[in-house]
Motif scaffolding. Structure first.
Motif, PDB file in Angstrom:
ATOM      1  N   UNK A 184       0.602  -0.800   0.135  1.00 37.15           N
ATOM      2  CA  UNK A 184       0.161   0.127   0.037  1.00 37.15           C
ATOM      3  C   UNK A 184       0.796   1.125  -0.297  1.00 37.15           C
ATOM      4  N   UNK A 185       1.658   1.182   0.895  1.00 34.58           N
ATOM      5  CA  UNK A 185       3.106   1.895   1.047  1.00 34.58           C
ATOM      6  C   UNK A 185       3.399   2.959  -0.923  1.00 34.58           C
ATOM      7  N   UNK A 186       3.739   1.246  -1.626  1.00 33.40           N
ATOM      8  CA  UNK A 186       3.933   2.025  -2.942  1.00 33.40           C
ATOM      9  C   UNK A 186       3.546   2.184  -3.784  1.00 33.40           C
ATOM     10  N   UNK A 187       1.443   1.376  -3.564  1.00 36.33           N
ATOM     11  CA  UNK A 187       0.541   2.220  -4.123  1.00 36.33           C
ATOM     12  C   UNK A 187       0.331   3.827  -3.765  1.00 36.33           C
ATOM     13  N   UNK A 188       0.012   4.146  -2.734  1.00 34.43           N
ATOM     14  CA  UNK A 188       0.099   5.476  -2.433  1.00 34.43           C
ATOM     15  C   UNK A 188       1.510   6.514  -2.842  1.00 34.43           C
ATOM     16  N   UNK A 189       2.313   5.976  -2.661  1.00 32.87           N
ATOM     17  CA  UNK A 189       3.766   6.857  -3.086  1.00 32.87           C
ATOM     18  C   UNK A 189       3.508   6.852  -4.560  1.00 32.87           C
ATOM     19  N   UNK A 190       2.843   6.011  -5.761  1.00 31.74           N
ATOM     20  CA  UNK A 190       3.176   5.970  -7.353  1.00 31.74           C
ATOM     21  C   UNK A 190       1.813   5.945  -7.391  1.00 31.74           C
ATOM     22  N   UNK A 191       0.685   7.044  -6.919  1.00 30.91           N
ATOM     23  CA  UNK A 191      -0.640   7.560  -7.153  1.00 30.91           C
ATOM     24  C   UNK A 191      -1.596   6.440  -7.172  1.00 30.91           C
ATOM     25  N   UNK A 192      -1.409   5.760  -7.216  1.00 35.82           N
ATOM     26  CA  UNK A 192      -2.404   4.661  -7.271  1.00 35.82           C
ATOM     27  C   UNK A 192      -3.533   4.154  -5.783  1.00 35.82           C
ATOM     28  N   UNK A 193      -3.963   5.379  -6.030  1.00 34.41           N
ATOM     29  CA  UNK A 193      -5.477   5.207  -4.985  1.00 34.41           C
ATOM     30  C   UNK A 193      -6.268   4.363  -5.216  1.00 34.41           C
TER      31      UNK A 193
END
Length: 638
Positions: free
Chosen positions: A545-554
């Protein structure tokens, strides 16, 4: 002098299990880009030896902030002048040093031991004196048990010995501690041994937490220091005028700051902290321990919040430190087969504050120099060095605590492969220390079939043994290749392992490789697949989830959280990530609702100010609550 083994009760959380994911990513302490008017020795040392990752270690992030009374074994050394208390099960920490003449604790020793995310493997706690080996940051062993035993010297003195195998640098470190009758200083002799046929980058810093009062002053024989401010780079500054602030008064510093003092090369090595009465810890050593440092959290909202976070009701503290290099940005080259050792001494120099706390720095340092010499002379330290040399190889006569089983496994591996190893007479690594963490690897050494392991090892010979088995062995070969930088081999082996036995670790490894290659869509899809394989793996969920948030994939971030089957171990972290994902998706109201409900992230990283930043984003105009203020940077203060 007496040595006693006791059981004491401490208020502390449960440390929890190790993170199941291999540490193949970059370490939390990234190297600084150092340039400018800095000695070339420091610049070159900062470029040498920085590890690509902390493999084969695993993270220690299973703790929370729920406090309960927990018994701990301690070792107490005591004479007529001092009482020292050690915690062998927690990195061998020297937890208390009580000076009987002044009636004061010389160290910051809070009533509560509170784990927080400041170490290389995450878990760390404030207080006492800790021993840091390997690379910049708090040591991989800082929250692990060390082997501990008692040794008897030829004159009948009991010595506390603690030792362990450092898996990052593949060296053995050892501490011998004794407190002679009528001695005003505790003596600690440290020995590092590199058994390898190759040189290794070496790092050692001894960190002492000392009480910070309005009248505390740190005195060190230097006029200038190399200072860092947690925003990148270092610069030379005057100790008494750091942007208009006399940094030798810890309470005067407005921001978090490191000061690495530029002590003349030939000068005796010492640093001390003196309170308004002139009492406090003096750290003195033989010449091998070159560096001396002062660390302060700073008098900002974030600095105060961090100290409250780390030492609930424990008061404020600063740190004085001593290391092999001049700064903590450097590694030294330790040659193949080398053995390094030195002696450290700790006691109360008892300064006259009329001299030590005055406006004339030269007067303060000269007075402190004289008091340090009276506390422990250079001749006395050299005599202690000779004593230590005679002690190092003596066998223990009474075991106190078993450390990890990694040293025993390494001993078997090296003997089986005829690889050089240390003499174990003084530092035995018994097979009795083997636990389920090492057992699958020990079985593999003895020719048994590999059926999987929740831990990791490194080395080409391990890879050779693993090639005799498929299935779970293949993913371990992939992780080893990944950690060593053989990325294409890792990619192929991860893919092969998924065809044999699909695992979250293999999908996660491919996710890291894809993201590292700039393929965000493919990398995030691999994280989704990893979480699908292990929906109850909270550590994997947080990372994905940290990677998803950091890469704009809400959408992915919210979906992963909603489909997860995890408990409450990381409830605060997951709630923060959910709020960040909602804000990213444009639902500021929902994000704000989570923030207003209260979030406590147990493993908040040092200097991480994500909660304050999110608050400013979704609750514009309202002041950031004090409990969300963790910044160590001036620009981020409310």
């Amino acid at each position: 002098m007496t040595v006693r083994l006791e059981r004491r009760t401490f208020s502390m959380p449960e440390l929890g299990a190790d993170n199941p994911l291999p540490m193949v990513g970059s370490p939390p302490e990234n190297p600084y880009q150092i340039s400018g008017a800095i000695p070339q020795e420091i610049i070159e040392g900062s470029l040498y030896g920085n590890p690509a990752n902390l493999y084969p270690y695993q993270g220690q992030d299973g703790y929370g902030r729920e406090i309960s009374d927990r018994p701990q074994g301690v070792v107490v050394l005591e004479n007529e002048l001092l009482r020292a208390v050690f915690l062998p099960a927690l990195g061998g920490r020297l937890w208390e040093l009580f000076d009987k003449r002044s009636g004061k604790q010389l160290l910051h020793s809070p009533d509560t031991i509170q784990f927080a995310n400041l170490a290389l493997r995450n878990a760390w706690f404030a207080g006492g004196i800790e021993w840091n080996i390997g690379t910049r940051g708090h040591s991989p062993s800082t929250c692990e048990p060390l082997h501990a035993a008692l040794v008897r010297s030829p004159d009948g003195t009991d010595v506390l010995r603690m030792w362990e195998f450092d898996r990052l640098r593949e060296v053995v470190f050892q501490l011998d501690v004794w407190l002679p009758d009528d001695s005003a200083v505790l003596l600690v002799a440290i020995r590092l041994r590199n058994p390898n046929t190759f040189s290794v980058p070496m790092y050692w810093w001894t960190n002492a937490a000392v009480p910070l009062t309005p009248g505390s002053r740190v005195v060190v024989p230097a006029d200038s220091a190399f200072a860092s401010n947690y925003e990148g780079g270092i610069s030379r500054t005057r100790a008494m005028d750091d942007g208009g602030v006399d940094c030798t008064w810890p309470a005067h510093n407005t921001r978090a700051r490191d000061f690495f003092f530029d002590i003349p090369q030939a000068h005796r090595r010492w640093i001390l902290n003196a309170d308004e009465d002139g009492d406090g810890l003096a750290m003195v050593s033989t010449s091998e321990l070159r560096g001396r440092k002062l660390f302060v959290w700073g008098e900002s909202a974030g600095g105060h919040r961090w100290q409250e976070w780390l030492s609930p009701d424990g008061g404020r503290y600063a740190e004085i430190q001593a290391g092999l290099a001049q700064t903590q940005f450097q590694h030294l080259e330790m040659p193949a087969g080398a053995e390094w050792s030195w002696v450290e001494a700790y006691g109360n120099a008892g300064l006259d504050t009329g001299l030590s706390h005055g406006a004339e720095w030269n007067v303060a340092t000269q007075h402190a120099e004289e008091k340090v010499a009276a506390l422990v002379s250079e001749q006395a330290l050299e005599a202690a060095r000779a004593t230590a040399a005679a002690l190092f190889g003596l066998p223990p006569y009474q075991n106190v605590l078993a450390g990890t089983g990694w040293g025993a496994l390494e001993s078997v591996r090296r003997h089986n492969r005829n690889i050089p190893w240390v003499d174990e007479v003084g530092t035995p690594f018994s097979l009795e220390s083997i636990t389920p963490q090492q057992q699958p690897w020990l079985d593999l050494q003895y020719g048994q079939k590999f059926s999987g392991a929740a831990t990791f090892v490194r080395g080409d010979d391990w890879g050779e043994l693993l090639t005799t088995s498929g299935g779970h062995a293949t993913v371990h070969r992939a992780v080893q290749a990944h950690a060593s930088g053989a990325l294409e081999d890792a990619r192929a082996l991860y893919s092969q392992s998924i065809g044999e036995v699909p695992t979250a670790i293999a999908h996660r490894g491919l996710a890291i490789l894809e993201l590292g290659a700039g393929k965000s869509r493919e990398g995030l899809e691999r994280y989704r697949l990893a979480c699908e394989v292990e929906p109850a793996n909270v550590e994997l969920l947080v990372e994905a989830v940290t990677e998803a948030v950091g890469r704009g994939s809400a959408e992915l971030a919210i979906g992963l959280i909603r489909r997860a089957k995890v408990g409450d171990l990381r409830k605060g972290r997951i709630r923060l990530l959910e709020a960040q994902a909602l804000a990213l998706a444009g639902d500021s109201a929902a994000a704000a609702e989570i923030l207003r409900s209260g979030i406590e992230v147990a493993d908040l990283r040092e200097g991480e100010n994500a909660m304050a930043a999110l608050w400013r984003q979704v609750i514009a105009g309202a002041p950031v609550p004090a409990e969300y203020q963790f910044s160590m940077h001036d620009a981020e203060q409310s």
